[in-house]
Design a protein around this motif. Structure first.
Motif, PDB file in Angstrom:
ATOM      1  N   TYR A 137      31.316  20.243  48.190  1.00 42.20           N
ATOM      2  CA  TYR A 137      31.514  20.565  46.714  1.00 42.20           C
ATOM      3  C   TYR A 137      32.013  20.077  45.905  1.00 42.20           C
ATOM      4  O   TYR A 137      31.956  20.847  44.296  1.00 42.20           O
ATOM      5  CB  TYR A 137      33.134  21.521  48.082  1.00 42.20           C
ATOM      6  N   TYR A 138      32.973  18.452  45.823  1.00 45.99           N
ATOM      7  CA  TYR A 138      32.846  18.434  44.363  1.00 45.99           C
ATOM      8  C   TYR A 138      32.263  17.180  44.108  1.00 45.99           C
ATOM      9  O   TYR A 138      32.155  16.347  43.320  1.00 45.99           O
ATOM     10  CB  TYR A 138      34.190  16.778  45.384  1.00 45.99           C
ATOM     11  N   GLY A 139      30.831  16.848  44.535  1.00 44.89           N
ATOM     12  CA  GLY A 139      29.963  16.352  44.004  1.00 44.89           C
ATOM     13  C   GLY A 139      29.935  14.867  44.375  1.00 44.89           C
ATOM     14  O   GLY A 139      29.369  13.860  43.489  1.00 44.89           O
ATOM     15  N   PHE A 140      30.719  14.379  45.575  1.00 41.42           N
ATOM     16  CA  PHE A 140      30.768  13.219  46.062  1.00 41.42           C
ATOM     17  C   PHE A 140      28.975  12.571  46.220  1.00 41.42           C
ATOM     18  O   PHE A 140      28.585  12.139  46.427  1.00 41.42           O
ATOM     19  CB  PHE A 140      31.368  12.828  47.457  1.00 41.42           C
ATOM     20  N   THR A 141      29.133  11.273  45.827  1.00 42.95           N
ATOM     21  CA  THR A 141      27.826  10.100  46.062  1.00 42.95           C
ATOM     22  C   THR A 141      28.104  10.379  47.736  1.00 42.95           C
ATOM     23  O   THR A 141      29.664   9.883  48.152  1.00 42.95           O
ATOM     24  CB  THR A 141      27.453   8.901  44.967  1.00 42.95           C
ATOM     25  N   PRO A 142      26.657   9.694  48.288  1.00 42.09           N
ATOM     26  CA  PRO A 142      26.985   9.245  49.637  1.00 42.09           C
ATOM     27  C   PRO A 142      28.063   7.523  49.789  1.00 42.09           C
ATOM     28  O   PRO A 142      28.915   7.980  50.926  1.00 42.09           O
ATOM     29  CB  PRO A 142      25.481   8.245  49.833  1.00 42.09           C
ATOM     30  N   ARG A 143      28.165   6.781  48.432  1.00 38.80           N
ATOM     31  CA  ARG A 143      28.740   5.741  49.018  1.00 38.80           C
ATOM     32  C   ARG A 143      30.417   6.122  49.091  1.00 38.80           C
ATOM     33  O   ARG A 143      31.693   6.355  49.553  1.00 38.80           O
ATOM     34  CB  ARG A 143      29.084   4.648  47.592  1.00 38.80           C
ATOM     35  N   GLU A 144      30.998   7.050  48.280  1.00 35.84           N
ATOM     36  CA  GLU A 144      32.120   7.383  47.926  1.00 35.84           C
ATOM     37  C   GLU A 144      32.797   8.870  48.896  1.00 35.84           C
ATOM     38  O   GLU A 144      33.202   9.032  49.690  1.00 35.84           O
ATOM     39  CB  GLU A 144      31.592   8.851  45.857  1.00 35.84           C
ATOM     40  N   THR A 145      31.204   8.994  49.617  1.00 35.46           N
ATOM     41  CA  THR A 145      31.644  10.083  50.862  1.00 35.46           C
ATOM     42  C   THR A 145      32.293   9.260  51.713  1.00 35.46           C
ATOM     43  O   THR A 145      33.067   9.508  52.934  1.00 35.46           O
ATOM     44  CB  THR A 145      30.750  10.920  51.502  1.00 35.46           C
ATOM     45  N   GLU A 146      31.919   7.864  51.917  1.00 32.88           N
ATOM     46  CA  GLU A 146      31.799   7.087  53.061  1.00 32.88           C
ATOM     47  C   GLU A 146      33.405   6.436  52.959  1.00 32.88           C
ATOM     48  O   GLU A 146      34.233   5.934  53.358  1.00 32.88           O
ATOM     49  CB  GLU A 146      31.352   5.481  53.054  1.00 32.88           C
ATOM     50  N   VAL A 147      33.527   6.329  51.374  1.00 33.60           N
ATOM     51  CA  VAL A 147      34.693   5.368  50.774  1.00 33.60           C
ATOM     52  C   VAL A 147      36.080   7.422  50.887  1.00 33.60           C
ATOM     53  O   VAL A 147      37.035   6.543  51.710  1.00 33.60           O
ATOM     54  CB  VAL A 147      35.154   5.363  49.557  1.00 33.60           C
ATOM     55  N   PHE A 148      35.655   8.193  50.653  1.00 33.74           N
ATOM     56  CA  PHE A 148      36.620   9.764  50.882  1.00 33.74           C
ATOM     57  C   PHE A 148      36.650   9.380  52.404  1.00 33.74           C
ATOM     58  O   PHE A 148      37.919   9.597  52.947  1.00 33.74           O
ATOM     59  CB  PHE A 148      35.978  10.499  50.271  1.00 33.74           C
ATOM     60  N   GLU A 149      35.563   9.263  53.729  1.00 34.74           N
ATOM     61  CA  GLU A 149      36.334   9.075  54.664  1.00 34.74           C
ATOM     62  C   GLU A 149      37.169   8.537  55.242  1.00 34.74           C
ATOM     63  O   GLU A 149      38.052   8.627  56.245  1.00 34.74           O
ATOM     64  CB  GLU A 149      34.929   8.853  55.167  1.00 34.74           C
ATOM     65  N   LYS A 150      37.132   6.890  55.058  1.00 30.98           N
ATOM     66  CA  LYS A 150      38.396   6.244  54.719  1.00 30.98           C
ATOM     67  C   LYS A 150      39.106   6.565  54.453  1.00 30.98           C
ATOM     68  O   LYS A 150      40.477   5.938  54.854  1.00 30.98           O
ATOM     69  CB  LYS A 150      37.814   4.791  54.287  1.00 30.98           C
ATOM     70  N   LEU A 151      39.486   6.902  53.675  1.00 35.16           N
ATOM     71  CA  LEU A 151      40.548   7.541  52.867  1.00 35.16           C
ATOM     72  C   LEU A 151      41.838   8.275  53.436  1.00 35.16           C
ATOM     73  O   LEU A 151      42.747   7.771  53.827  1.00 35.16           O
ATOM     74  CB  LEU A 151      40.984   7.588  51.223  1.00 35.16           C
ATOM     75  N   ILE A 152      40.695   9.154  54.618  1.00 31.67           N
ATOM     76  CA  ILE A 152      41.351  10.752  54.578  1.00 31.67           C
ATOM     77  C   ILE A 152      42.240  10.004  56.554  1.00 31.67           C
ATOM     78  O   ILE A 152      42.733  10.286  56.863  1.00 31.67           O
ATOM     79  CB  ILE A 152      40.256  11.508  54.752  1.00 31.67           C
ATOM     80  N   VAL A 153      40.775   9.561  56.844  1.00 32.52           N
ATOM     81  CA  VAL A 153      41.048   9.511  58.561  1.00 32.52           C
ATOM     82  C   VAL A 153      41.607   7.834  58.888  1.00 32.52           C
ATOM     83  O   VAL A 153      41.791   7.981  60.376  1.00 32.52           O
ATOM     84  CB  VAL A 153      39.778   9.453  59.311  1.00 32.52           C
ATOM     85  N   THR A 154      42.029   7.002  58.177  1.00 31.14           N
ATOM     86  CA  THR A 154      42.865   5.800  58.001  1.00 31.14           C
ATOM     87  C   THR A 154      43.796   5.872  57.761  1.00 31.14           C
ATOM     88  O   THR A 154      43.824   6.246  56.210  1.00 31.14           O
ATOM     89  CB  THR A 154      41.557   4.576  58.635  1.00 31.14           C
ATOM     90  N   GLU A 155      44.458   4.279  57.426  1.00 34.05           N
ATOM     91  CA  GLU A 155      45.891   4.159  56.987  1.00 34.05           C
ATOM     92  C   GLU A 155      45.554   3.006  56.483  1.00 34.05           C
ATOM     93  O   GLU A 155      46.413   2.523  55.906  1.00 34.05           O
ATOM     94  CB  GLU A 155      46.914   4.066  58.151  1.00 34.05           C
TER      95      GLU A 155
END
Length: 202
Positions: A137-155
């Protein structure tokens, strides 16, 4: 629940240990299991934060409470053992284990009902699908998707995330800045709230 029971029985077992060395081995095991409750306390605040008017404040309160819990258990326990002896320490630990079980029981029951509702509702999307939908929806690149997942599911902090993704801290910061810009958020808590609002609507 299994963690609570294991901690409870490991605590009781220390009462039957003959010397101080084996006693402290049992106590060390108890502290390992205690780490579960420390993380549970922190994540409970993070889960509650987006529902408040000041999510950044309440998310930070989880870390503060975690620090107080650690300081009030790790330091005094040595003096309690020396002053009251092992029997009192074991009894107190058992009472606390039962108290934690009662506190978690509500969440365990809620989780069971939530799983039942999820199975009955075919429109409910999985966490993985929700994450992918949000990123698309927000047009993340594949690498941004990986970073986003780390930001959301980890501390994990930026350096830890960079190490896990095998990129430099500076490159990671560029990806994070891009994610914030695309989602219109300013920090990690705002990003989490944006994601939570998005998945709730879905």
């Amino acid at each position: 629940m299994s963690t609570v029971c294991t901690m409870f029985f490991s605590t009781i077992s220390t009462a039957f240990m003959a010397n101080s060395a084996t006693f402290f081995m049992g106590t060390a095991a108890m502290y390992i299991y205690s780490g579960f409750y420390v993380m549970f306390l922190t994540l409970s605040f993070i889960d509650f934060a987006p529902k408040t008017k000041a999510p950044t404040l309440w998310a930070g309160m989880g870390r503060i409470c975690r620090s107080f819990v650690i300081s009030f258990t790790a330091v005094p326990v040595v003096y309690i053992f020396e002053y009251f002896g092992s029997s009192s320490l074991v009894m107190g630990s058992c009472v606390l284990s039962i108290a934690v079980l009662l506190i978690l029981l509500k969440d365990i029951i809620s989780a069971m009902y939530a799983q039942k509702d999820t199975a009955e509702n075919n429109d409910t999307i999985s966490n993985e699908n929700a994450l992918n939908t949000y990123c698309e929806y927000y047009g993340f690149t594949p690498r941004e998707t990986e970073v986003f997942e780390k930001l959301i599911v980890t501390e994990n902090g930026n350096q830890e995330i960079a190490d896990e993704l095998f990129i430099s801290r500076r490159v990671l910061q560029r990806h994070v800045a891009s994610i914030y810009e695309k989602t219109g958020t300013k920090n990690r808590i705002g990003l989490y709230q944006s994601y939570w609002d998005f998945t709730s609507k879905k």
